[in-house]
Design a protein around this motif. Structure first.
Motif, PDB file in Angstrom:
ATOM      1  N   PRO A  18      -7.741   8.329   5.122  1.00 51.47           N
ATOM      2  CA  PRO A  18      -8.217   8.547   6.544  1.00 51.47           C
ATOM      3  C   PRO A  18      -7.255   9.157   7.223  1.00 51.47           C
ATOM      4  N   GLU A  19      -7.908   9.949   8.190  1.00 54.86           N
ATOM      5  CA  GLU A  19      -7.100  10.930   9.040  1.00 54.86           C
ATOM      6  C   GLU A  19      -5.872  10.183   9.736  1.00 54.86           C
ATOM      7  N   ASP A  20      -6.007   8.964  10.193  1.00 54.60           N
ATOM      8  CA  ASP A  20      -4.689   8.333  10.627  1.00 54.60           C
ATOM      9  C   ASP A  20      -3.512   8.033   9.801  1.00 54.60           C
ATOM     10  N   LEU A  21      -4.042   7.938   8.305  1.00 48.83           N
ATOM     11  CA  LEU A  21      -3.027   7.484   7.410  1.00 48.83           C
ATOM     12  C   LEU A  21      -2.252   9.011   6.958  1.00 48.83           C
ATOM     13  N   GLN A  22      -3.253  10.058   6.908  1.00 43.62           N
ATOM     14  CA  GLN A  22      -2.589  11.321   6.768  1.00 43.62           C
ATOM     15  C   GLN A  22      -1.784  11.917   7.794  1.00 43.62           C
ATOM     16  N   GLU A  23      -1.811  11.548   8.957  1.00 46.90           N
ATOM     17  CA  GLU A  23      -1.074  11.884  10.042  1.00 46.90           C
ATOM     18  C   GLU A  23       0.183  11.020   9.782  1.00 46.90           C
ATOM     19  N   LEU A  24       0.214   9.691   9.737  1.00 45.84           N
ATOM     20  CA  LEU A  24       1.209   8.914   9.559  1.00 45.84           C
ATOM     21  C   LEU A  24       2.052   9.376   8.378  1.00 45.84           C
ATOM     22  N   ILE A  25       1.645   9.685   7.081  1.00 43.25           N
ATOM     23  CA  ILE A  25       2.526  10.096   6.056  1.00 43.25           C
ATOM     24  C   ILE A  25       2.918  11.465   6.296  1.00 43.25           C
ATOM     25  N   LEU A  26       2.224  12.590   6.886  1.00 37.96           N
ATOM     26  CA  LEU A  26       2.698  13.721   7.223  1.00 37.96           C
ATOM     27  C   LEU A  26       3.841  13.851   8.200  1.00 37.96           C
ATOM     28  N   GLY A  27       3.736  12.909   9.168  1.00 32.27           N
ATOM     29  CA  GLY A  27       4.653  12.741  10.270  1.00 32.27           C
ATOM     30  C   GLY A  27       5.952  12.143   9.656  1.00 32.27           C
ATOM     31  N   VAL A  28       6.067  11.426   8.684  1.00 28.42           N
ATOM     32  CA  VAL A  28       7.034  11.085   7.981  1.00 28.42           C
ATOM     33  C   VAL A  28       7.795  11.854   7.093  1.00 28.42           C
ATOM     34  N   ALA A  32      11.551  13.107   7.783  1.00 25.62           N
ATOM     35  CA  ALA A  32      12.432  12.681   6.598  1.00 25.62           C
ATOM     36  C   ALA A  32      12.652  13.871   5.956  1.00 25.62           C
ATOM     37  N   GLY A  33      11.826  14.935   5.839  1.00 21.91           N
ATOM     38  CA  GLY A  33      11.957  16.000   4.789  1.00 21.91           C
ATOM     39  C   GLY A  33      11.318  15.724   3.387  1.00 21.91           C
ATOM     40  N   PHE A  34      10.680  14.429   3.315  1.00 17.36           N
ATOM     41  CA  PHE A  34      10.113  13.875   2.092  1.00 17.36           C
ATOM     42  C   PHE A  34       9.281  12.856   2.228  1.00 17.36           C
ATOM     43  N   ILE A  35       8.267  12.596   1.454  1.00 17.69           N
ATOM     44  CA  ILE A  35       7.582  11.389   1.725  1.00 17.69           C
ATOM     45  C   ILE A  35       7.884  10.162   0.866  1.00 17.69           C
ATOM     46  N   PRO A  36       8.474   9.028   1.670  1.00 20.84           N
ATOM     47  CA  PRO A  36       9.225   7.882   0.907  1.00 20.84           C
ATOM     48  C   PRO A  36       7.820   7.441  -0.064  1.00 20.84           C
ATOM     49  N   ASN A  37       8.148   7.121  -1.403  1.00 18.45           N
ATOM     50  CA  ASN A  37       7.032   6.724  -2.387  1.00 18.45           C
ATOM     51  C   ASN A  37       6.241   5.523  -1.916  1.00 18.45           C
ATOM     52  N   VAL A  38       7.010   4.514  -1.114  1.00 17.39           N
ATOM     53  CA  VAL A  38       6.254   3.478  -0.763  1.00 17.39           C
ATOM     54  C   VAL A  38       4.781   3.840   0.082  1.00 17.39           C
ATOM     55  N   PHE A  39       4.959   4.815   0.683  1.00 13.66           N
ATOM     56  CA  PHE A  39       3.573   5.539   1.653  1.00 13.66           C
ATOM     57  C   PHE A  39       2.642   5.792   0.247  1.00 13.66           C
ATOM     58  N   LEU A  40       2.999   6.351  -0.356  1.00 16.14           N
ATOM     59  CA  LEU A  40       2.178   7.219  -1.702  1.00 16.14           C
ATOM     60  C   LEU A  40       1.814   5.835  -2.418  1.00 16.14           C
ATOM     61  N   THR A  41       2.445   5.153  -2.913  1.00 17.33           N
ATOM     62  CA  THR A  41       2.130   4.067  -3.629  1.00 17.33           C
ATOM     63  C   THR A  41       1.169   3.036  -3.055  1.00 17.33           C
ATOM     64  N   LEU A  42       1.321   2.502  -1.588  1.00 15.98           N
ATOM     65  CA  LEU A  42       0.474   1.782  -0.911  1.00 15.98           C
ATOM     66  C   LEU A  42      -0.679   2.398  -0.513  1.00 15.98           C
ATOM     67  N   ALA A  43      -0.813   3.601  -0.564  1.00 11.07           N
ATOM     68  CA  ALA A  43      -2.056   4.694  -0.233  1.00 11.07           C
ATOM     69  C   ALA A  43      -3.097   3.901  -1.285  1.00 11.07           C
ATOM     70  N   HIS A  44      -2.871   3.535  -2.299  1.00  3.60           N
ATOM     71  CA  HIS A  44      -3.767   3.306  -3.511  1.00  3.60           C
ATOM     72  C   HIS A  44      -5.110   2.386  -2.441  1.00  3.60           C
ATOM     73  N   ARG A  45      -4.376   1.696  -1.647  1.00  6.41           N
ATOM     74  CA  ARG A  45      -5.203   0.556  -0.802  1.00  6.41           C
ATOM     75  C   ARG A  45      -5.043   0.883   0.783  1.00  6.41           C
ATOM     76  N   PRO A  46      -5.837   2.010   1.215  1.00  5.58           N
ATOM     77  CA  PRO A  46      -5.515   2.493   2.481  1.00  5.58           C
ATOM     78  C   PRO A  46      -5.486   1.459   3.729  1.00  5.58           C
ATOM     79  N   ASP A  47      -6.534   0.161   3.637  1.00  2.78           N
ATOM     80  CA  ASP A  47      -6.505  -0.633   4.619  1.00  2.78           C
ATOM     81  C   ASP A  47      -5.145  -1.609   4.534  1.00  2.78           C
ATOM     82  N   GLU A  48      -4.579  -1.638   3.248  1.00  2.00           N
ATOM     83  CA  GLU A  48      -3.341  -2.493   3.273  1.00  2.00           C
ATOM     84  C   GLU A  48      -2.155  -1.849   3.512  1.00  2.00           C
TER      85      GLU A  48
END
Length: 190
Positions: A18-28, A32-48
């Motif tokens: 979803p667009e809001d999560l794309q913005e969240l992840i790309l903002g981080v 930070a210069g990288f995407i922390p793996n917690v964002f990618l792992t938990l993206a398996h279930r976007p609502d969570e």
């Protein structure tokens, strides 16, 4: 960089979220210069993922008598006790940066009573570990002890909320075999 999987669960493409999560992840990533793996792992279930970070921000970013470093001390100490590699490494990096102390996270993961912290902070961490491991035995004497170190009722709530939230985080990180980003291992060390 490691070629190991960052999670035992599939990692979705950022463009498919979803667009809001794309913005969240790309903002981080931008910050930070990288995407922390917690964002990618938990993206398996976007609502969570969305709920997780909303609660994370509610407790970790709110105005409080606890400093940012003290909040991270709670995370590192309880995550170590819960054997959560991801949270120890990632929040250890954040703690080193906030405290400007390259040794503190390693000290806390081993024995917070031997760490170079104040007696007040040791009492805070003792209580956090009690919340994590023996919450049913919390009593008035625990509140009295914390108040003798100038913690307020709201501070005590903060300690407990951070501990409880990261208990969930630790368990999910262990369930998913979440791998810490290589970048976290060296951050804040000098």
């Amino acid at each position: 960089m490691s070629d190991q999987a960052i999670s035992r669960y599939p990692i979705p493409e950022i463009k498919d979220l979803p667009e809001d999560l794309q913005e969240l992840i790309l903002g981080v990533q931008e910050k930070a210069g990288f995407i922390p793996n917690v964002f990618l792992t938990l993206a398996h279930r976007p609502d969570e993922l969305r709920a997780f970070f909303n609660y994370h921000d509610a407790i970790m970013l709110r105005e409080s008598n606890l400093t940012k470093a003290e909040k991270e001390m709670i995370v590192v100490t309880t995550s170590s006790d819960n054997n959560c590699l991801y949270c120890v490494v990632s929040h250890g990096a954040i703690l080193r940066i906030y405290s400007k102390n390259p040794l503190i996270a390693d000290q806390l993961t081993t024995n917070h009573h031997k760490a170079d912290i104040t007696d007040r902070q040791k009492a805070m961490l003792d209580f956090a570990l009690k919340v994590s491991n023996d919450a049913q035995s919390i009593g008035e004497s625990d509140f009295d002890l914390l108040k003798s170190h100038a913690f307020t009722e709201e501070d005590i709530w903060d300690i407990a909320a951070i501990t409880a939230f990261f208990g969930l985080s630790n368990r999910m990180a262990n369930l998913t075999s979440m791998r810490p980003n290589d970048e976290f291992f060296t951050m804040g060390r000098g």
